[in-house]
Design a protein around this motif. Structure first.
Motif, short mmCIF file in Angstrom:
data_model
loop_
_atom_site.label_atom_id
_atom_site.label_comp_id
_atom_site.label_asym_id
_atom_site.label_seq_id
_atom_site.Cartn_x
_atom_site.Cartn_y
_atom_site.Cartn_z
N THR B 36 26.75 -72.13 -1.73
CA THR B 36 26.31 -71.07 -1.17
C THR B 36 24.94 -70.86 -1.99
O THR B 36 24.06 -70.24 -1.27
CB THR B 36 27.11 -69.83 -1.29
OG1 THR B 36 28.34 -70.32 -0.91
CG2 THR B 36 26.70 -68.92 -0.15
N VAL B 37 24.85 -70.98 -3.29
CA VAL B 37 23.79 -70.77 -4.15
C VAL B 37 22.64 -71.83 -3.43
O VAL B 37 21.36 -71.16 -3.32
CB VAL B 37 24.01 -70.73 -5.73
CG1 VAL B 37 22.72 -70.83 -6.43
CG2 VAL B 37 24.77 -69.87 -5.90
N TRP B 79 29.00 -63.37 0.80
CA TRP B 79 29.97 -64.62 0.73
C TRP B 79 29.85 -64.79 -0.79
O TRP B 79 31.04 -65.32 -1.41
CB TRP B 79 29.28 -65.77 1.28
CG TRP B 79 30.36 -66.96 1.35
CD1 TRP B 79 30.21 -68.11 0.87
CD2 TRP B 79 31.67 -66.98 1.99
NE1 TRP B 79 31.28 -68.69 1.03
CE2 TRP B 79 32.26 -68.28 1.89
CE3 TRP B 79 32.55 -65.94 2.79
CZ2 TRP B 79 33.55 -68.68 2.30
CZ3 TRP B 79 33.82 -66.48 3.14
CH2 TRP B 79 34.31 -67.46 2.81
N VAL B 80 28.73 -65.33 -1.43
CA VAL B 80 28.78 -65.60 -2.90
C VAL B 80 29.50 -64.63 -3.82
O VAL B 80 30.45 -64.89 -4.63
CB VAL B 80 27.31 -65.64 -3.60
CG1 VAL B 80 27.28 -65.78 -4.97
CG2 VAL B 80 26.44 -67.02 -3.05
N LEU B 131 26.56 -54.64 -6.32
CA LEU B 131 27.67 -56.06 -6.59
C LEU B 131 27.51 -56.53 -7.81
O LEU B 131 28.48 -57.17 -8.74
CB LEU B 131 27.76 -57.01 -5.48
CG LEU B 131 28.45 -56.71 -4.18
CD1 LEU B 131 28.03 -57.42 -3.00
CD2 LEU B 131 29.84 -56.31 -4.12
N SER B 132 26.34 -56.60 -8.21
CA SER B 132 25.76 -57.30 -9.52
C SER B 132 26.42 -56.55 -10.72
O SER B 132 27.24 -57.06 -11.59
CB SER B 132 24.62 -57.33 -9.73
OG SER B 132 23.70 -57.90 -8.65
N LEU B 133 26.30 -55.24 -10.59
CA LEU B 133 26.89 -54.34 -11.75
C LEU B 133 28.64 -54.44 -11.80
O LEU B 133 29.20 -54.38 -12.72
CB LEU B 133 26.74 -52.77 -11.43
CG LEU B 133 25.23 -52.44 -11.65
CD1 LEU B 133 24.88 -51.09 -11.27
CD2 LEU B 133 24.66 -52.59 -13.11
N ILE B 155 23.90 -65.85 -11.83
CA ILE B 155 23.79 -65.51 -10.47
C ILE B 155 23.70 -63.84 -10.34
O ILE B 155 22.84 -63.60 -9.73
CB ILE B 155 25.06 -66.06 -9.81
CG1 ILE B 155 25.10 -67.60 -9.89
CG2 ILE B 155 25.04 -65.40 -8.32
CD1 ILE B 155 26.17 -68.37 -9.16
N ALA B 156 24.61 -63.07 -10.94
CA ALA B 156 24.47 -61.61 -10.92
C ALA B 156 23.09 -61.27 -11.59
O ALA B 156 22.68 -60.20 -10.80
CB ALA B 156 25.68 -61.12 -11.84
N THR B 157 22.66 -61.82 -12.69
CA THR B 157 21.43 -61.53 -13.10
C THR B 157 20.34 -61.71 -12.35
O THR B 157 19.44 -60.82 -12.16
CB THR B 157 21.27 -61.98 -14.52
OG1 THR B 157 22.32 -61.71 -15.46
CG2 THR B 157 20.16 -61.76 -15.14
#
Lengths: 255, 226
Positions: B36-37, B79-80, B131-133, B155-157
Protein backbone atom coordinates in the motif's frame (compact mmCIF):
# COMPACT_ATOMS: atom_id res chain seq x y z
CA UNK A 1 -4.77 41.75 2.61
CA UNK A 2 -3.29 39.11 0.29
CA UNK A 3 0.17 39.58 1.75
CA UNK A 4 -1.14 39.40 5.30
CA UNK A 5 -2.99 36.13 4.71
CA UNK A 6 0.03 34.56 3.03
CA UNK A 7 2.25 35.71 5.88
CA UNK A 8 -0.24 34.28 8.35
CA UNK A 9 -0.29 30.95 6.54
CA UNK A 10 3.51 30.79 6.33
CA UNK A 11 4.15 31.80 9.95
CA UNK A 12 1.34 29.50 11.09
CA UNK A 13 2.78 26.64 9.05
CA UNK A 14 6.21 27.21 10.56
CA UNK A 15 4.58 27.11 13.99
CA UNK A 16 2.67 23.92 13.19
CA UNK A 17 5.84 22.42 11.69
CA UNK A 18 7.77 23.18 14.87
CA UNK A 19 5.00 21.59 16.91
CA UNK A 20 4.98 18.54 14.62
CA UNK A 21 8.74 18.10 14.93
CA UNK A 22 8.45 18.56 18.69
CA UNK A 23 5.91 15.74 18.81
CA UNK A 24 8.21 13.47 16.77
CA UNK A 25 11.20 14.30 19.00
CA UNK A 26 9.11 13.81 22.11
CA UNK A 27 8.07 10.35 20.88
CA UNK A 28 11.71 9.47 20.16
CA UNK A 29 13.01 10.81 23.48
CA UNK A 30 10.23 9.17 25.44
CA UNK A 31 10.92 5.79 23.85
CA UNK A 32 14.65 6.24 24.46
CA UNK A 33 14.02 6.93 28.12
CA UNK A 34 11.73 3.90 28.39
CA UNK A 35 14.36 1.73 26.68
CA UNK A 36 17.05 2.96 29.07
CA UNK A 37 14.81 2.15 32.03
CA UNK A 38 14.03 -1.29 30.62
CA UNK A 39 17.73 -1.98 30.12
CA UNK A 40 18.45 -0.89 33.67
CA UNK A 41 15.71 -3.14 35.05
CA UNK A 42 16.98 -5.98 32.86
CA UNK A 43 20.49 -5.43 34.23
CA UNK A 44 19.24 -5.54 37.82
CA UNK A 45 17.27 -8.71 37.05
CA UNK A 46 20.30 -10.34 35.44
CA UNK A 47 22.51 -9.44 38.40
CA UNK A 48 19.87 -10.77 40.76
CA UNK A 49 19.56 -14.01 38.81
CA UNK A 50 23.33 -14.41 38.78
CA UNK A 51 23.41 -13.94 42.54
CA UNK A 52 20.60 -16.46 42.91
CA UNK A 53 22.40 -18.94 40.70
CA UNK A 54 25.64 -18.47 42.63
CA UNK A 55 23.82 -18.98 45.90
CA UNK A 56 22.18 -22.15 44.57
CA UNK A 57 25.48 -23.53 43.30
CA UNK A 58 27.18 -22.62 46.57
CA UNK A 59 24.51 -24.31 48.64
CA UNK A 60 24.57 -27.37 46.38
CA UNK A 61 28.34 -27.54 46.73
CA UNK A 62 28.10 -27.16 50.51
CA UNK A 63 25.48 -29.92 50.64
CA UNK A 64 27.66 -32.23 48.51
CA UNK A 65 30.65 -31.51 50.75
CA UNK A 66 28.60 -32.28 53.84
CA UNK A 67 27.28 -35.52 52.34
CA UNK A 68 30.75 -36.45 51.14
CA UNK A 69 32.18 -35.87 54.61
CA UNK A 70 29.40 -37.83 56.29
CA UNK A 71 29.80 -40.74 53.85
CA UNK A 72 33.58 -40.72 54.15
CA UNK A 73 33.92 -40.19 57.88
CA UNK A 74 30.81 -42.08 59.00
CA UNK A 75 29.64 -44.76 56.61
CA UNK A 76 33.06 -45.25 55.01
CA UNK A 77 34.80 -45.70 58.34
CA UNK A 78 32.11 -48.13 59.54
CA UNK A 79 32.40 -50.23 56.37
CA UNK A 80 36.19 -50.34 56.75
CA UNK A 81 35.80 -51.56 60.32
CA UNK A 82 33.27 -54.19 59.22
CA UNK A 83 35.63 -55.35 56.48
CA UNK A 84 38.48 -55.59 58.99
CA UNK A 85 36.31 -57.57 61.39
CA UNK A 86 35.23 -59.93 58.62
CA UNK A 87 38.84 -60.49 57.55
CA UNK A 88 39.80 -61.29 61.15
CA UNK A 89 36.82 -63.67 61.43
CA UNK A 90 37.79 -65.34 58.17
CA UNK A 91 41.40 -65.72 59.22
CA UNK A 92 40.49 -67.14 62.63
CA UNK A 93 37.52 -69.11 61.33
CA UNK A 94 35.77 -68.13 64.54
CA UNK A 95 32.14 -67.18 64.13
CA UNK A 96 32.06 -65.57 67.58
CA UNK A 97 34.26 -62.71 66.33
CA UNK A 98 31.40 -61.69 63.97
CA UNK A 99 29.41 -60.38 66.95
CA UNK A 100 30.64 -56.76 66.79
CA UNK A 101 30.12 -56.73 63.01
CA UNK A 102 26.36 -56.89 63.52
CA UNK A 103 26.55 -53.87 65.80
CA UNK A 104 28.63 -51.98 63.21
CA UNK A 105 26.16 -52.91 60.48
CA UNK A 106 23.28 -51.57 62.59
CA UNK A 107 25.19 -48.32 63.09
CA UNK A 108 25.93 -48.08 59.37
CA UNK A 109 22.31 -48.71 58.45
CA UNK A 110 21.23 -46.08 60.92
CA UNK A 111 23.74 -43.57 59.52
CA UNK A 112 22.65 -44.22 55.92
CA UNK A 113 19.02 -43.80 57.00
CA UNK A 114 19.89 -40.53 58.71
CA UNK A 115 21.59 -39.19 55.60
CA UNK A 116 18.73 -40.30 53.41
CA UNK A 117 16.23 -38.64 55.76
CA UNK A 118 18.14 -35.39 55.52
CA UNK A 119 18.09 -35.55 51.72
CA UNK A 120 14.34 -36.21 51.48
CA UNK A 121 12.64 -36.25 54.86
CA UNK A 122 10.51 -39.37 55.05
CA UNK A 123 8.19 -37.70 57.52
CA UNK A 124 7.34 -35.05 54.92
CA UNK A 125 6.60 -37.69 52.35
CA UNK A 126 4.54 -39.85 54.72
CA UNK A 127 2.79 -37.42 57.04
CA UNK A 128 2.86 -34.08 55.28
CA UNK A 129 4.33 -30.65 55.86
CA UNK A 130 2.78 -29.90 59.25
CA UNK A 131 4.18 -33.03 60.87
CA UNK A 132 7.54 -32.47 59.21
CA UNK A 133 7.74 -28.89 60.56
CA UNK A 134 6.61 -30.08 63.99
CA UNK A 135 9.31 -32.73 63.85
CA UNK A 136 11.91 -30.09 63.00
CA UNK A 137 10.74 -27.93 65.89
CA UNK A 138 10.75 -30.90 68.30
CA UNK A 139 14.33 -31.70 67.40
CA UNK A 140 15.63 -28.23 68.25
CA UNK A 141 13.39 -27.47 71.22
CA UNK A 142 15.07 -27.75 74.59
CA UNK A 143 14.99 -25.87 77.88
CA UNK A 144 16.56 -22.75 76.36
CA UNK A 145 14.52 -22.56 73.13
CA UNK A 146 10.79 -23.06 72.78
CA UNK A 147 8.95 -23.36 69.50
CA UNK A 148 5.29 -23.08 68.63
CA UNK A 149 3.04 -23.29 65.62
CA UNK A 150 0.49 -20.55 66.32
CA UNK A 151 -1.76 -21.18 63.32
CA UNK A 152 -1.93 -23.80 60.60
CA UNK A 153 -4.42 -23.96 57.73
CA UNK A 154 -4.29 -27.05 55.57
CA UNK A 155 -2.34 -25.99 52.52
CA UNK A 156 -2.64 -28.75 49.86
CA UNK A 157 0.79 -27.79 48.60
CA UNK A 158 2.33 -30.06 46.01
CA UNK A 159 5.09 -32.37 47.22
CA UNK A 160 7.84 -30.37 45.54
CA UNK A 161 6.55 -27.08 46.95
CA UNK A 162 6.17 -28.60 50.42
CA UNK A 163 9.79 -29.70 50.26
CA UNK A 164 10.87 -26.18 49.27
CA UNK A 165 8.91 -24.66 52.14
CA UNK A 166 10.35 -27.28 54.49
CA UNK A 167 13.89 -26.34 53.36
CA UNK A 168 13.11 -22.67 53.91
CA UNK A 169 11.97 -23.42 57.47
CA UNK A 170 15.12 -25.50 57.99
CA UNK A 171 17.27 -22.59 56.80
CA UNK A 172 15.40 -20.13 59.05
CA UNK A 173 15.81 -22.42 62.05
CA UNK A 174 19.48 -22.74 61.23
CA UNK A 175 19.82 -18.95 61.23
CA UNK A 176 18.01 -18.62 64.53
CA UNK A 177 20.15 -21.29 66.20
CA UNK A 178 23.45 -20.05 64.74
CA UNK A 179 23.07 -16.29 65.00
CA UNK A 180 19.99 -15.10 66.87
CA UNK A 181 20.43 -16.28 70.46
CA UNK A 182 16.64 -16.52 70.57
CA UNK A 183 14.53 -18.26 73.21
CA UNK A 184 11.26 -18.41 71.26
CA UNK A 185 10.25 -19.23 67.72
CA UNK A 186 6.72 -18.81 66.39
CA UNK A 187 5.46 -20.13 63.10
CA UNK A 188 2.15 -19.76 61.30
CA UNK A 189 0.70 -20.76 57.95
CA UNK A 190 -2.54 -19.08 56.87
CA UNK A 191 -4.68 -19.58 53.80
CA UNK A 192 -6.07 -16.37 52.29
CA UNK A 193 -7.96 -17.04 49.07
CA UNK A 194 -5.42 -18.16 46.52
CA UNK A 195 -2.44 -17.19 48.63
CA UNK A 196 -0.69 -18.87 51.51
CA UNK A 197 0.83 -16.59 54.12
CA UNK A 198 3.67 -17.99 56.13
CA UNK A 199 5.16 -16.11 59.06
CA UNK A 200 8.28 -17.03 61.00
CA UNK A 201 9.39 -14.97 63.98
CA UNK A 202 11.94 -15.29 66.75
CA UNK A 203 12.85 -13.08 69.68
CA UNK A 204 16.58 -13.03 69.06
CA UNK A 205 18.99 -10.35 67.88
CA UNK A 206 17.28 -9.85 64.55
CA UNK A 207 18.98 -9.44 61.20
CA UNK A 208 22.08 -7.24 61.01
CA UNK A 209 21.41 -4.00 59.10
CA UNK A 210 23.75 -4.86 56.21
CA UNK A 211 22.08 -8.25 55.75
CA UNK A 212 18.65 -6.61 55.62
CA UNK A 213 19.88 -3.97 53.21
CA UNK A 214 21.20 -6.43 50.63
CA UNK A 215 19.04 -9.46 51.53
CA UNK A 216 22.30 -11.35 51.32
CA UNK A 217 24.24 -13.47 53.76
CA UNK A 218 22.90 -15.83 56.39
CA UNK A 219 21.38 -17.99 53.65
CA UNK A 220 18.83 -15.32 52.74
CA UNK A 221 19.63 -15.54 49.04
CA UNK A 222 19.10 -19.27 49.25
CA UNK A 223 15.73 -18.67 50.89
CA UNK A 224 14.77 -16.11 48.25
CA UNK A 225 15.82 -18.52 45.57
CA UNK A 226 13.68 -21.29 46.99
CA UNK A 227 10.78 -18.86 47.48
CA UNK A 228 11.00 -17.82 43.85
CA UNK A 229 10.88 -21.46 42.83
CA UNK A 230 7.47 -21.85 44.49
CA UNK A 231 6.18 -18.52 43.17
CA UNK A 232 6.41 -16.84 46.54
CA UNK A 233 7.55 -13.40 47.66
CA UNK A 234 9.60 -13.19 50.79
CA UNK A 235 10.41 -10.28 53.10
CA UNK A 236 12.87 -10.09 55.96
CA UNK A 237 12.54 -7.54 58.73
CA UNK A 238 13.29 -6.91 62.37
CA UNK A 239 10.45 -6.61 64.88
CA UNK A 240 10.14 -3.39 66.87
CA UNK A 241 10.32 -5.34 70.11
CA UNK A 242 13.39 -7.22 68.88
CA UNK A 243 13.85 -10.38 66.88
CA UNK A 244 13.53 -11.39 63.26
CA UNK A 245 10.35 -11.63 61.23
CA UNK A 246 10.11 -13.39 57.89
CA UNK A 247 6.96 -13.24 55.79
CA UNK A 248 6.43 -15.51 52.86
CA UNK A 249 3.45 -15.10 50.53
CA UNK A 250 2.88 -17.99 48.18
CA UNK A 251 0.77 -17.15 45.16
CA UNK A 252 -1.15 -20.26 44.17
CA UNK A 253 -3.26 -18.65 41.46
CA UNK A 254 -1.02 -20.04 38.71
CA UNK A 255 -0.76 -23.56 40.12
CA UNK B 1 12.01 32.45 -6.12
CA UNK B 2 10.41 31.27 -9.37
CA UNK B 3 13.49 29.28 -10.34
CA UNK B 4 13.65 27.70 -6.89
CA UNK B 5 9.94 26.89 -7.10
CA UNK B 6 10.37 25.26 -10.52
CA UNK B 7 13.35 23.27 -9.34
CA UNK B 8 11.43 22.15 -6.23
CA UNK B 9 8.39 21.26 -8.38
CA UNK B 10 10.54 18.98 -10.52
CA UNK B 11 12.13 17.40 -7.47
CA UNK B 12 8.71 16.92 -5.87
CA UNK B 13 7.37 15.25 -9.01
CA UNK B 14 10.18 12.70 -9.14
CA UNK B 15 10.62 12.28 -5.37
CA UNK B 16 8.35 9.24 -5.31
CA UNK B 17 10.44 7.44 -7.94
CA UNK B 18 13.12 6.28 -5.47
CA UNK B 19 10.56 4.37 -3.41
CA UNK B 20 8.72 3.06 -6.48
CA UNK B 21 11.90 1.71 -8.08
CA UNK B 22 13.10 0.25 -4.78
CA UNK B 23 9.81 -1.62 -4.39
CA UNK B 24 9.89 -2.90 -7.95
CA UNK B 25 13.50 -4.10 -7.84
CA UNK B 26 13.44 -5.71 -4.41
CA UNK B 27 11.29 -8.61 -3.41
CA UNK B 28 11.47 -8.42 0.38
CA UNK B 29 8.66 -6.03 1.30
CA UNK B 30 5.74 -7.91 -0.16
CA UNK B 31 3.56 -7.16 2.87
CA UNK B 32 0.13 -5.49 2.81
CA UNK B 33 1.66 -2.33 4.31
CA UNK B 34 4.60 -2.40 1.88
CA UNK B 35 2.26 -2.85 -1.09
CA UNK B 36 0.00 0.00 0.00
CA UNK B 37 2.90 2.36 0.67
CA UNK B 38 4.12 1.54 -2.83
CA UNK B 39 0.65 2.35 -4.21
CA UNK B 40 0.61 5.66 -2.30
CA UNK B 41 3.98 6.57 -3.84
CA UNK B 42 2.82 5.47 -7.27
CA UNK B 43 -0.36 7.50 -6.95
CA UNK B 44 1.64 10.52 -5.83
CA UNK B 45 3.96 10.18 -8.81
CA UNK B 46 1.11 9.65 -11.28
CA UNK B 47 -0.95 12.57 -9.98
CA UNK B 48 2.03 14.96 -9.86
CA UNK B 49 2.99 13.98 -13.41
CA UNK B 50 -0.63 14.18 -14.55
CA UNK B 51 -0.98 17.67 -13.07
CA UNK B 52 2.14 18.76 -14.94
CA UNK B 53 0.70 17.72 -18.30
CA UNK B 54 -2.94 18.46 -17.46
CA UNK B 55 -2.30 22.14 -16.75
CA UNK B 56 -0.29 22.55 -19.95
CA UNK B 57 -2.58 20.60 -22.27
CA UNK B 58 -6.13 20.41 -20.90
CA UNK B 59 -7.24 22.80 -18.15
CA UNK B 60 -5.64 25.81 -16.44
CA UNK B 61 -5.90 24.53 -12.86
CA UNK B 62 -4.97 21.24 -11.23
CA UNK B 63 -8.00 20.68 -9.00
CA UNK B 64 -9.58 17.91 -11.07
CA UNK B 65 -6.44 15.78 -10.61
CA UNK B 66 -5.88 17.13 -7.11
CA UNK B 67 -9.39 16.23 -5.93
CA UNK B 68 -9.13 12.76 -7.46
CA UNK B 69 -5.79 12.28 -5.73
CA UNK B 70 -7.21 13.39 -2.34
CA UNK B 71 -10.01 10.81 -2.58
CA UNK B 72 -7.93 7.87 -3.82
CA UNK B 73 -5.06 8.71 -1.49
CA UNK B 74 -7.47 8.93 1.45
CA UNK B 75 -8.67 5.37 1.07
CA UNK B 76 -5.17 4.01 0.49
CA UNK B 77 -3.91 5.74 3.61
CA UNK B 78 -6.85 4.62 5.72
CA UNK B 79 -6.03 1.09 4.51
CA UNK B 80 -2.39 1.54 5.57
CA UNK B 81 -3.42 2.72 9.03
CA UNK B 82 -5.92 -0.13 9.29
CA UNK B 83 -3.09 -2.57 8.55
CA UNK B 84 -0.66 -0.82 10.89
CA UNK B 85 -2.79 -0.07 13.93
CA UNK B 86 -4.00 -2.59 16.44
CA UNK B 87 -7.77 -2.76 16.97
CA UNK B 88 -8.41 -0.05 14.40
CA UNK B 89 -11.19 -1.62 12.34
CA UNK B 90 -14.05 0.47 13.74
CA UNK B 91 -12.07 3.70 13.76
CA UNK B 92 -10.87 3.30 10.17
CA UNK B 93 -14.30 2.19 8.96
CA UNK B 94 -15.96 5.16 10.67
CA UNK B 95 -13.68 7.79 9.17
CA UNK B 96 -13.80 6.12 5.74
CA UNK B 97 -17.60 6.21 5.82
CA UNK B 98 -17.65 9.82 7.09
CA UNK B 99 -15.23 10.86 4.36
CA UNK B 100 -17.22 9.06 1.66
CA UNK B 101 -20.50 10.67 2.71
CA UNK B 102 -18.84 14.08 3.08
CA UNK B 103 -17.22 13.78 -0.34
CA UNK B 104 -20.47 12.82 -2.09
CA UNK B 105 -22.39 15.64 -0.38
CA UNK B 106 -19.77 18.34 -0.92
CA UNK B 107 -19.00 17.42 -4.51
CA UNK B 108 -22.70 16.92 -5.24
CA UNK B 109 -24.07 20.09 -3.69
CA UNK B 110 -21.37 22.53 -2.61
CA UNK B 111 -18.16 22.38 -4.64
CA UNK B 112 -17.41 21.91 -8.27
CA UNK B 113 -14.87 19.21 -9.12
CA UNK B 114 -12.77 21.96 -10.75
CA UNK B 115 -12.27 23.83 -7.48
CA UNK B 116 -10.70 23.11 -4.11
CA UNK B 117 -12.93 21.07 -1.82
CA UNK B 118 -12.54 22.42 1.71
CA UNK B 119 -14.16 19.37 3.31
CA UNK B 120 -12.09 16.63 1.65
CA UNK B 121 -8.76 18.38 2.09
CA UNK B 122 -9.31 19.50 5.69
CA UNK B 123 -11.04 16.28 6.79
CA UNK B 124 -8.23 14.16 5.33
CA UNK B 125 -5.62 16.41 6.95
CA UNK B 126 -7.20 16.12 10.39
CA UNK B 127 -7.86 12.38 9.95
CA UNK B 128 -4.26 11.57 9.17
CA UNK B 129 -2.77 13.83 11.83
CA UNK B 130 -5.05 12.08 14.33
CA UNK B 131 -4.25 8.58 13.00
CA UNK B 132 -0.52 9.37 13.13
CA UNK B 133 -0.87 10.42 16.76
CA UNK B 134 -2.79 7.20 17.51
CA UNK B 135 0.07 5.30 15.83
CA UNK B 136 2.65 7.08 18.02
CA UNK B 137 0.56 6.28 21.07
CA UNK B 138 0.36 2.59 20.18
CA UNK B 139 4.06 2.51 19.31
CA UNK B 140 4.94 3.83 22.75
CA UNK B 141 2.73 1.18 24.35
CA UNK B 142 4.81 -1.56 22.72
CA UNK B 143 7.83 -2.38 24.81
CA UNK B 144 11.46 -2.69 23.84
CA UNK B 145 11.68 -1.57 20.23
CA UNK B 146 14.00 1.00 18.66
CA UNK B 147 11.71 3.47 16.94
CA UNK B 148 14.23 4.51 14.31
CA UNK B 149 14.19 0.96 12.95
CA UNK B 150 10.39 0.74 12.90
CA UNK B 151 8.74 1.21 9.48
CA UNK B 152 5.53 2.06 11.35
CA UNK B 153 7.24 5.01 13.03
CA UNK B 154 8.52 6.37 9.72
CA UNK B 155 5.21 5.87 7.91
CA UNK B 156 3.34 7.71 10.68
CA UNK B 157 6.01 10.42 10.76
CA UNK B 158 5.86 10.98 7.00
CA UNK B 159 2.09 11.47 7.09
CA UNK B 160 2.21 13.45 10.32
CA UNK B 161 4.76 15.94 9.01
CA UNK B 162 3.13 16.10 5.59
CA UNK B 163 -0.34 16.88 6.88
CA UNK B 164 0.90 19.17 9.67
CA UNK B 165 2.75 21.27 7.11
CA UNK B 166 -0.30 21.40 4.87
CA UNK B 167 -2.88 22.01 7.59
CA UNK B 168 -3.09 25.79 7.21
CA UNK B 169 -2.60 25.71 3.47
CA UNK B 170 -5.53 23.30 3.13
CA UNK B 171 -7.68 25.46 5.42
CA UNK B 172 -6.96 28.65 3.49
CA UNK B 173 -6.55 27.26 -0.02
CA UNK B 174 -10.06 27.91 -1.30
CA UNK B 175 -10.16 31.31 0.32
CA UNK B 176 -6.81 32.37 -1.15
CA UNK B 177 -7.51 31.14 -4.65
CA UNK B 178 -11.22 31.73 -5.11
CA UNK B 179 -12.01 34.59 -2.70
CA UNK B 180 -8.82 36.62 -2.74
CA UNK B 181 -7.90 35.63 -6.30
CA UNK B 182 -4.29 35.47 -5.23
CA UNK B 183 -1.69 35.86 -7.97
CA UNK B 184 0.42 32.87 -8.92
CA UNK B 185 3.56 34.77 -7.85
CA UNK B 186 2.11 35.32 -4.40
CA UNK B 187 0.98 31.71 -4.20
CA UNK B 188 4.52 30.48 -4.87
CA UNK B 189 5.55 30.80 -1.20
CA UNK B 190 2.66 28.62 -0.11
CA UNK B 191 3.27 26.19 -2.94
CA UNK B 192 6.86 25.78 -1.72
CA UNK B 193 5.47 24.49 1.59
CA UNK B 194 3.40 21.98 -0.35
CA UNK B 195 6.38 20.85 -2.41
CA UNK B 196 8.67 20.60 0.60
CA UNK B 197 6.05 18.54 2.44
CA UNK B 198 5.57 16.21 -0.53
CA UNK B 199 9.31 15.65 -1.02
CA UNK B 200 9.77 14.96 2.71
CA UNK B 201 6.83 12.52 2.76
CA UNK B 202 8.01 10.59 -0.29
CA UNK B 203 11.60 10.21 0.90
CA UNK B 204 10.51 9.13 4.38
CA UNK B 205 8.15 6.57 2.81
CA UNK B 206 11.06 5.34 0.69
CA UNK B 207 13.08 4.81 3.89
CA UNK B 208 10.10 2.99 5.44
CA UNK B 209 10.04 0.65 2.41
CA UNK B 210 13.76 -0.03 2.89
CA UNK B 211 13.13 -0.97 6.53
CA UNK B 212 10.17 -3.19 5.56
CA UNK B 213 12.43 -4.83 2.97
CA UNK B 214 15.02 -5.48 5.69
CA UNK B 215 12.35 -7.42 7.57
CA UNK B 216 11.49 -5.01 10.37
CA UNK B 217 7.87 -5.47 11.50
CA UNK B 218 5.50 -3.09 9.74
CA UNK B 219 2.43 -3.50 11.91
CA UNK B 220 1.42 -2.96 15.51
CA UNK B 221 -1.10 -5.79 15.39
CA UNK B 222 -0.21 -8.82 17.50
CA UNK B 223 1.73 -11.50 15.63
CA UNK B 224 -0.60 -13.72 13.65
CA UNK B 225 -3.39 -11.12 13.46
CA UNK B 226 -4.36 -9.65 10.12
Amino acid sequence: MEGKVILLVIIGTIGVMLMAFSVVFFVLLYRRKVLENELEIQGVKTRHQTEMLNATLKSQEAERNRLGTELHDGVGAMLSTIKLNLEVAKRKGDIQTLGPVLGHLDDTISQVRGISHQMMPIILDKYGLKRAVEDLFDKISDGSLSTSITHWDESDLEQQNSLMLYRIVQELLNNTIKHAEATEIDFSLMKDGLTLKVQYTDNGKGFPAEVLENSQGMGLLNIKNRAQAINASVSFENKNEGGAKVNLVIDRSID
Amino acid sequence: MEVFNDWLTDLSRVSAIAGILYYIFTKGQNTPVGKTVFLILLLSFISDSAIYFFIRLIYPNSFIIGNSWVILNYFLMVWVFYKILNKSYKLCLAIAIAFSIGSVVTFGFIYDYKEANFFTSVFSTISFIALSLVTYFQLLQKPGKRLLLQPVFWIATSFFIYYSLLLLRNVFDSYLIFELNISSEAYTAINIINLFANITKNFILFYALVLIDKGYPDTLKPTGAT
